[in-house]
Design a protein around this motif. Structure first.
Motif, mmCIF file in Angstrom:
data_model
loop_
_atom_site.group_PDB
_atom_site.id
_atom_site.type_symbol
_atom_site.label_atom_id
_atom_site.label_comp_id
_atom_site.label_asym_id
_atom_site.label_seq_id
_atom_site.Cartn_x
_atom_site.Cartn_y
_atom_site.Cartn_z
ATOM 1 N N HIS A 89 40.724 49.947 40.274
ATOM 2 C CA HIS A 89 40.744 48.627 41.251
ATOM 3 C C HIS A 89 41.874 47.750 40.585
ATOM 4 O O HIS A 89 41.825 47.518 39.108
ATOM 5 C CB HIS A 89 39.343 47.874 41.009
ATOM 6 N N VAL A 90 42.523 46.973 41.198
ATOM 7 C CA VAL A 90 43.400 46.025 40.588
ATOM 8 C C VAL A 90 43.205 44.789 41.503
ATOM 9 O O VAL A 90 42.826 44.719 42.574
ATOM 10 C CB VAL A 90 45.139 46.142 40.668
ATOM 11 N N VAL A 91 43.609 43.665 40.839
ATOM 12 C CA VAL A 91 43.652 42.212 41.277
ATOM 13 C C VAL A 91 45.075 41.905 41.268
ATOM 14 O O VAL A 91 46.010 42.086 40.346
ATOM 15 C CB VAL A 91 42.948 41.432 40.532
ATOM 16 N N PHE A 92 45.498 40.942 42.543
ATOM 17 C CA PHE A 92 46.684 40.519 42.642
ATOM 18 C C PHE A 92 46.645 38.898 42.632
ATOM 19 O O PHE A 92 45.814 38.454 43.121
ATOM 20 C CB PHE A 92 47.183 40.747 44.098
ATOM 21 N N PHE A 93 47.567 38.366 41.714
ATOM 22 C CA PHE A 93 47.778 36.905 41.218
ATOM 23 C C PHE A 93 48.856 36.270 41.542
ATOM 24 O O PHE A 93 49.900 36.860 41.004
ATOM 25 C CB PHE A 93 47.067 36.714 39.879
ATOM 26 N N SER A 94 48.918 35.284 42.386
ATOM 27 C CA SER A 94 50.213 34.498 42.376
ATOM 28 C C SER A 94 49.980 33.169 41.548
ATOM 29 O O SER A 94 49.501 32.294 41.651
ATOM 30 C CB SER A 94 50.323 33.932 43.981
ATOM 31 N N ARG A 95 50.914 33.294 40.245
ATOM 32 C CA ARG A 95 50.802 32.068 39.375
ATOM 33 C C ARG A 95 51.237 30.889 39.929
ATOM 34 O O ARG A 95 50.891 29.813 39.915
ATOM 35 C CB ARG A 95 51.618 32.613 38.133
ATOM 36 N N ALA A 96 52.502 31.198 41.044
ATOM 37 C CA ALA A 96 52.962 30.077 41.761
ATOM 38 C C ALA A 96 52.103 29.037 42.291
ATOM 39 O O ALA A 96 52.066 27.799 42.366
ATOM 40 C CB ALA A 96 54.181 30.500 42.384
ATOM 41 N N HIS A 97 51.116 29.893 42.876
ATOM 42 C CA HIS A 97 49.949 29.010 44.279
ATOM 43 C C HIS A 97 49.004 29.111 43.372
ATOM 44 O O HIS A 97 47.845 28.480 44.192
ATOM 45 C CB HIS A 97 50.283 29.904 45.367
ATOM 46 N N GLN A 98 48.541 29.582 42.317
ATOM 47 C CA GLN A 98 47.277 29.796 41.832
ATOM 48 C C GLN A 98 46.112 30.158 42.673
ATOM 49 O O GLN A 98 45.103 29.741 43.040
ATOM 50 C CB GLN A 98 46.896 28.260 41.392
ATOM 51 N N LEU A 99 46.677 31.488 43.224
ATOM 52 C CA LEU A 99 45.651 32.173 44.277
ATOM 53 C C LEU A 99 45.465 33.711 43.783
ATOM 54 O O LEU A 99 46.465 34.121 42.993
ATOM 55 C CB LEU A 99 46.347 32.281 45.595
ATOM 56 N N ALA A 100 44.174 34.287 43.927
ATOM 57 C CA ALA A 100 44.304 35.606 43.611
ATOM 58 C C ALA A 100 43.470 36.258 44.692
ATOM 59 O O ALA A 100 42.687 35.803 45.318
ATOM 60 C CB ALA A 100 43.324 35.467 42.201
ATOM 61 N N TRP A 101 43.763 37.776 44.654
ATOM 62 C CA TRP A 101 43.035 38.360 45.659
ATOM 63 C C TRP A 101 42.382 39.507 44.770
ATOM 64 O O TRP A 101 42.943 40.561 44.186
ATOM 65 C CB TRP A 101 44.029 39.181 46.765
ATOM 66 N N VAL A 102 40.863 39.596 44.725
ATOM 67 C CA VAL A 102 40.375 40.260 43.871
ATOM 68 C C VAL A 102 39.589 41.590 44.419
ATOM 69 O O VAL A 102 38.666 41.996 43.722
ATOM 70 C CB VAL A 102 39.305 39.035 43.116
ATOM 71 N N GLY A 103 39.720 41.709 45.814
ATOM 72 C CA GLY A 103 39.029 42.747 46.141
ATOM 73 C C GLY A 103 37.576 42.614 45.955
ATOM 74 O O GLY A 103 36.961 41.650 46.314
ATOM 75 N N ASP A 104 37.052 43.858 45.455
ATOM 76 C CA ASP A 104 35.460 43.945 45.209
ATOM 77 C C ASP A 104 34.985 43.624 44.033
ATOM 78 O O ASP A 104 34.081 44.284 43.484
ATOM 79 C CB ASP A 104 34.681 45.150 45.773
ATOM 80 N N VAL A 105 35.987 42.983 42.907
ATOM 81 C CA VAL A 105 35.385 42.858 41.712
ATOM 82 C C VAL A 105 34.494 41.461 41.556
ATOM 83 O O VAL A 105 33.583 41.560 40.974
ATOM 84 C CB VAL A 105 36.693 42.387 40.775
ATOM 85 N N LEU A 106 34.814 40.331 42.364
ATOM 86 C CA LEU A 106 33.899 38.929 42.108
ATOM 87 C C LEU A 106 33.788 38.550 43.707
ATOM 88 O O LEU A 106 34.736 38.718 44.278
ATOM 89 C CB LEU A 106 34.909 38.273 41.218
ATOM 90 N N PHE A 107 32.634 37.888 43.969
ATOM 91 C CA PHE A 107 32.351 37.355 45.281
ATOM 92 C C PHE A 107 31.745 35.855 44.961
ATOM 93 O O PHE A 107 31.447 35.668 43.499
ATOM 94 C CB PHE A 107 31.502 38.099 45.974
ATOM 95 N N SER A 108 31.704 35.299 45.692
ATOM 96 C CA SER A 108 31.056 33.730 45.747
ATOM 97 C C SER A 108 29.768 34.122 45.399
ATOM 98 O O SER A 108 29.055 34.456 46.354
ATOM 99 C CB SER A 108 31.169 33.082 46.982
ATOM 100 N N GLY A 109 29.227 33.727 44.326
ATOM 101 C CA GLY A 109 27.949 33.989 43.852
ATOM 102 C C GLY A 109 27.338 35.320 43.253
ATOM 103 O O GLY A 109 26.059 35.508 42.959
ATOM 104 N N THR A 110 28.380 36.301 43.334
ATOM 105 C CA THR A 110 27.601 37.508 42.985
ATOM 106 C C THR A 110 29.136 38.502 42.563
ATOM 107 O O THR A 110 30.163 37.907 42.325
ATOM 108 C CB THR A 110 26.992 38.486 43.948
#
Length: 214
Positions: A136-157
């Motif tokens: 699993h990988v995560v993609f992070f836009s430092r310029a926009h402070q946005l991340a796409w985390v797939g199924d690593v982390l969710f809101s509340g779980t």
């Protein structure tokens, strides 16, 4: 950069369309299925698809990737090579979950921790975050402070680790050592459900906030 999210497949997986307005080029993250809906979104936004990025190789995240890549003649980048096992099992995954038959495929480029990917004028950092799947990988836009985390982390779980090659301890370590250092202000797009911020999850997520609340 603009972002649109479209839930696809019966699992309501968040497929993200990332759009570089300066160039008119776009990237898709985790096109899991329902190609007609994804194509309609591309047409609506009048964007030229340049690349497909995959966080991991579970069917609901990558099921439409090969067909879209062939249709648009674009590369697939990601996930990490440790998920090759899951890509090879796509036919079995589709049969198991009652999805349309999906052939195994390999990405154009495997990704490793610390690499960067580009589309248009935008750049995303790559973080290898095993636990839900080994690659699993995560993609992070430092310029926009946005991340796409797939199924690593969710809101509340957090992501499930009861699939083959899942590892709960690895997942917690990935979140705490790879995601939290990116900063509390980062807004993240999970693979399912609503967006949140790393700061909110550090404070309130019962699976990974113990050290904050202690």
């Amino acid at each position: 950069m603009k972002t649109k999210v479209i839930p696809v497949t019966p699992f309501k997986q968040n497929c993200s369309l990332l759009m570089c307005e300066a160039s008119g080029h776009a990237a898709l993250i985790d096109p899991g299925g329902e190609i007609e809906h994804i194509e309609a979104l591309l047409d609506e936004q009048q964007m030229k698809l340049e690349k497909i990025f995959l966080t991991h190789a579970h069917l609901d995240h990558c099921g439409a990737a090969a067909a879209l890549a062939q249709r648009h003649q674009v590369p697939i980048e990601g996930p990490h090579e440790a998920d090759q096992f899951w890509l090879e099992r796509l036919p079995q995954q589709s049969q198991m979950f009652g999805f349309p038959h999906t052939e195994a495929f390999m990405p154009t480029r495997w990704l490793t921790d610390g690499e960067r990917v580009q589309f248009g004028n935008e750049e995303l950092e790559v973080y290898h975050c095993p636990g839900h799947t080994p690659g699993h990988v995560v993609f992070f836009s430092r310029a926009h402070q946005l991340a796409w985390v797939g199924d690593v982390l969710f809101s509340g779980t957090i992501g499930r680790t009861d699939f083959p090659l899942g590892n709960h301890a690895q997942l917690l370590n990935s979140i705490r050592t790879k995601l939290w250092p990116l900063g509390d202000a980062v807004t993240f797009f999970p693979g399912h459900g609503p967006t949140s911020t790393f700061g909110k999850e550090r404070r309130t997520n019962p699976y990974v906030a113990q050290e904050i609340n202690a």
